[in-house]
Design an enzyme around this catalytic site. Structure first.
Site, PDB file in Angstrom:
ATOM      1  N   ASP A 196      12.677  28.064 -47.473  1.00 14.40           N
ATOM      2  CA  ASP A 196      13.227  28.047 -48.830  1.00 14.40           C
ATOM      3  C   ASP A 196      14.629  27.442 -48.793  1.00 14.40           C
ATOM      4  O   ASP A 196      15.075  26.930 -47.755  1.00 14.40           O
ATOM      5  CB  ASP A 196      13.153  29.436 -49.491  1.00 14.40           C
ATOM      6  CG  ASP A 196      14.171  30.427 -48.953  1.00 14.40           C
ATOM      7  OD1 ASP A 196      14.944  30.064 -48.033  1.00 14.40           O
ATOM      8  OD2 ASP A 196      14.189  31.572 -49.446  1.00 14.40           O
ATOM      9  N   CYS A 223      13.150  31.673 -44.112  1.00 12.97           N
ATOM     10  CA  CYS A 223      13.819  31.948 -45.391  1.00 12.97           C
ATOM     11  C   CYS A 223      15.111  32.687 -45.040  1.00 12.97           C
ATOM     12  O   CYS A 223      15.588  32.569 -43.903  1.00 12.97           O
ATOM     13  CB  CYS A 223      12.908  32.707 -46.366  1.00 12.97           C
ATOM     14  SG  CYS A 223      12.407  34.366 -45.863  1.00 12.97           S
ATOM     15  N   GLY A 224      15.673  33.435 -45.961  1.00 14.21           N
ATOM     16  CA  GLY A 224      16.930  34.116 -45.653  1.00 14.21           C
ATOM     17  C   GLY A 224      16.766  35.127 -44.533  1.00 14.21           C
ATOM     18  O   GLY A 224      17.538  35.166 -43.581  1.00 14.21           O
ATOM     19  N   THR A 225      15.719  35.938 -44.649  1.00 15.32           N
ATOM     20  CA  THR A 225      15.458  36.981 -43.651  1.00 15.32           C
ATOM     21  C   THR A 225      14.230  36.699 -42.789  1.00 15.32           C
ATOM     22  O   THR A 225      14.036  37.359 -41.764  1.00 15.32           O
ATOM     23  CB  THR A 225      15.176  38.324 -44.361  1.00 15.32           C
ATOM     24  OG1 THR A 225      14.069  38.107 -45.256  1.00 15.32           O
ATOM     25  CG2 THR A 225      16.392  38.816 -45.134  1.00 15.32           C
ATOM     26  N   GLY A 226      13.361  35.818 -43.239  1.00 20.42           N
ATOM     27  CA  GLY A 226      12.060  35.599 -42.594  1.00 20.42           C
ATOM     28  C   GLY A 226      10.990  36.503 -43.191  1.00 20.42           C
ATOM     29  O   GLY A 226       9.796  36.316 -42.942  1.00 20.42           O
ATOM     30  N   HIS A 260       0.594  39.360 -27.027  1.00 20.32           N
ATOM     31  CA  HIS A 260      -0.241  40.509 -27.400  1.00 20.32           C
ATOM     32  C   HIS A 260      -0.909  40.362 -28.764  1.00 20.32           C
ATOM     33  O   HIS A 260      -1.994  40.883 -28.971  1.00 20.32           O
ATOM     34  CB  HIS A 260       0.611  41.799 -27.421  1.00 20.32           C
ATOM     35  CG  HIS A 260       0.968  42.286 -26.048  1.00 20.32           C
ATOM     36  ND1 HIS A 260       1.532  43.519 -25.822  1.00 20.32           N
ATOM     37  CD2 HIS A 260       0.834  41.698 -24.822  1.00 20.32           C
ATOM     38  CE1 HIS A 260       1.749  43.672 -24.512  1.00 20.32           C
ATOM     39  NE2 HIS A 260       1.337  42.580 -23.894  1.00 20.32           N
ATOM     40  N   ARG A 275      19.653  33.619 -42.432  1.00 22.25           N
ATOM     41  CA  ARG A 275      20.839  34.449 -42.635  1.00 22.25           C
ATOM     42  C   ARG A 275      20.935  35.543 -41.571  1.00 22.25           C
ATOM     43  O   ARG A 275      21.778  36.421 -41.662  1.00 22.25           O
ATOM     44  CB  ARG A 275      20.805  35.069 -44.041  1.00 22.25           C
ATOM     45  CG  ARG A 275      20.889  34.022 -45.141  1.00 22.25           C
ATOM     46  CD  ARG A 275      20.665  34.617 -46.519  1.00 22.25           C
ATOM     47  NE  ARG A 275      20.756  33.578 -47.550  1.00 22.25           N
ATOM     48  CZ  ARG A 275      20.208  33.672 -48.755  1.00 22.25           C
ATOM     49  NH1 ARG A 275      19.526  34.759 -49.082  1.00 22.25           N
ATOM     50  NH2 ARG A 275      20.336  32.688 -49.619  1.00 22.25           N
ATOM     51  N   ARG A 314      -7.666  43.257 -23.525  1.00 23.86           N
ATOM     52  CA  ARG A 314      -7.634  44.376 -24.475  1.00 23.86           C
ATOM     53  C   ARG A 314      -6.923  43.981 -25.772  1.00 23.86           C
ATOM     54  O   ARG A 314      -7.180  44.556 -26.831  1.00 23.86           O
ATOM     55  CB  ARG A 314      -6.961  45.595 -23.844  1.00 23.86           C
ATOM     56  CG  ARG A 314      -5.480  45.445 -23.566  1.00 23.86           C
ATOM     57  CD  ARG A 314      -4.912  46.642 -22.820  1.00 23.86           C
ATOM     58  NE  ARG A 314      -3.466  46.623 -22.731  1.00 23.86           N
ATOM     59  CZ  ARG A 314      -2.767  45.884 -21.865  1.00 23.86           C
ATOM     60  NH1 ARG A 314      -3.396  45.072 -21.050  1.00 23.86           N
ATOM     61  NH2 ARG A 314      -1.443  45.938 -21.843  1.00 23.86           N
ATOM     62  N   HIS A 315      -6.072  42.968 -25.690  1.00 19.55           N
ATOM     63  CA  HIS A 315      -5.339  42.545 -26.886  1.00 19.55           C
ATOM     64  C   HIS A 315      -6.256  41.822 -27.873  1.00 19.55           C
ATOM     65  O   HIS A 315      -6.045  41.866 -29.074  1.00 19.55           O
ATOM     66  CB  HIS A 315      -4.155  41.668 -26.502  1.00 19.55           C
ATOM     67  CG  HIS A 315      -3.220  42.369 -25.566  1.00 19.55           C
ATOM     68  ND1 HIS A 315      -2.530  43.494 -25.943  1.00 19.55           N
ATOM     69  CD2 HIS A 315      -2.915  42.133 -24.264  1.00 19.55           C
ATOM     70  CE1 HIS A 315      -1.813  43.918 -24.914  1.00 19.55           C
ATOM     71  NE2 HIS A 315      -2.036  43.120 -23.882  1.00 19.55           N
ATOM     72  N   ARG A 339      -7.849  44.301 -30.202  1.00 23.18           N
ATOM     73  CA  ARG A 339      -6.926  44.796 -31.229  1.00 23.18           C
ATOM     74  C   ARG A 339      -6.657  43.742 -32.304  1.00 23.18           C
ATOM     75  O   ARG A 339      -6.576  44.060 -33.492  1.00 23.18           O
ATOM     76  CB  ARG A 339      -5.624  45.246 -30.560  1.00 23.18           C
ATOM     77  CG  ARG A 339      -5.872  46.460 -29.672  1.00 23.18           C
ATOM     78  CD  ARG A 339      -4.752  46.704 -28.703  1.00 23.18           C
ATOM     79  NE  ARG A 339      -5.095  47.815 -27.809  1.00 23.18           N
ATOM     80  CZ  ARG A 339      -4.458  48.062 -26.676  1.00 23.18           C
ATOM     81  NH1 ARG A 339      -3.453  47.305 -26.293  1.00 23.18           N
ATOM     82  NH2 ARG A 339      -4.830  49.084 -25.925  1.00 23.18           N
TER      83      ARG A 339
HETATM   84  C1  RB5 Z   1      16.482  34.152 -51.182  1.00 27.36           C
HETATM   85  O1  RB5 Z   1      17.672  34.549 -51.764  1.00 27.36           O
HETATM   86  C2  RB5 Z   1      15.952  35.252 -50.263  1.00 27.36           C
HETATM   87  O2  RB5 Z   1      15.497  36.298 -51.026  1.00 27.36           O
HETATM   88  C3  RB5 Z   1      14.886  34.695 -49.366  1.00 27.36           C
HETATM   89  O3  RB5 Z   1      15.407  33.639 -48.628  1.00 27.36           O
HETATM   90  C4  RB5 Z   1      14.282  35.642 -48.354  1.00 27.36           C
HETATM   91  O4  RB5 Z   1      15.269  36.252 -47.577  1.00 27.36           O
HETATM   92  C5  RB5 Z   1      13.297  36.607 -48.881  1.00 27.36           C
HETATM   93  O5  RB5 Z   1      12.672  37.383 -48.146  1.00 27.36           O
END
Ligand code: RB5
Length: 147
Positions: A8, A65-68, A98, A109, A132-133, A136
């Protein structure tokens, strides 16, 4: 390897670094966007890369993205996808070894470019262990099939 990448607006700079890194290592990269810094909706790009992976257009996916989190959650809604958010190399190794994950996600971020490259490198050089993986992983995929 043929790798699909998507992101994003928060991850343009990091994506460029990762694409450069992948190409240096001899990988082919297909960029599914976004390529604008304008605020956009990460599910669009999560889904595009996920569909490219399940159709076989690419072998593996990378989502940023910001956090993934958001972009991997979207990708995981596509049948056949196992996307994992990895903020360090150990989790990246285990996600392949695994869990046989087919999409790596991380947050622009959260991780810096050098750490992200280590995560990507570990991911791409680790094989699924099977055994074994496999059972699962099959159980996870059976949930998707409502079995
Ligand atoms: C965008 O501001 C932010 O929400 C997006 O990049 C992401 O972190 C969402 O999970």
């Amino acid at each position: 390897m043929k790798i699909g990448i998507g992101n994003d607006h928060s991850a343009l700079e990091l994506k460029a670094e990762i694409i450069g890194f992948l190409k240096e290592k001899g990988h082919e990269v297909i960029d599914y966007g976004t390529n604008s810094t304008e605020s956009c909706d990460y599910p669009v790009y999560g889904e595009k890369v996920a569909r490219a992976v399940v159709s076989g257009e690419v072998e593996q996916g990378i989502l940023i993205c910001g956090t993934g989190l958001g972009i991997s959650l979207a990708a995981n809604k596509v049948r056949g996808i196992r996307a994992a958010v990895c903020s360090e190399p150990y989790t990246a190794r285990m996600a392949r070894q695994h869990n046989n994950c087919n999409i790596l996600a991380f947050g622009a971020r959260v991780v810096g470019a050098e750490l992200a490259k280590m995560i990507v490198d570990t991911w791409l050089s680790t094989e699924f262990e099977g055994g074994r993986h496999q059972r699962r992983v099959d159980m996870i995929m059976a949930i998707e099939e409502n079995k």
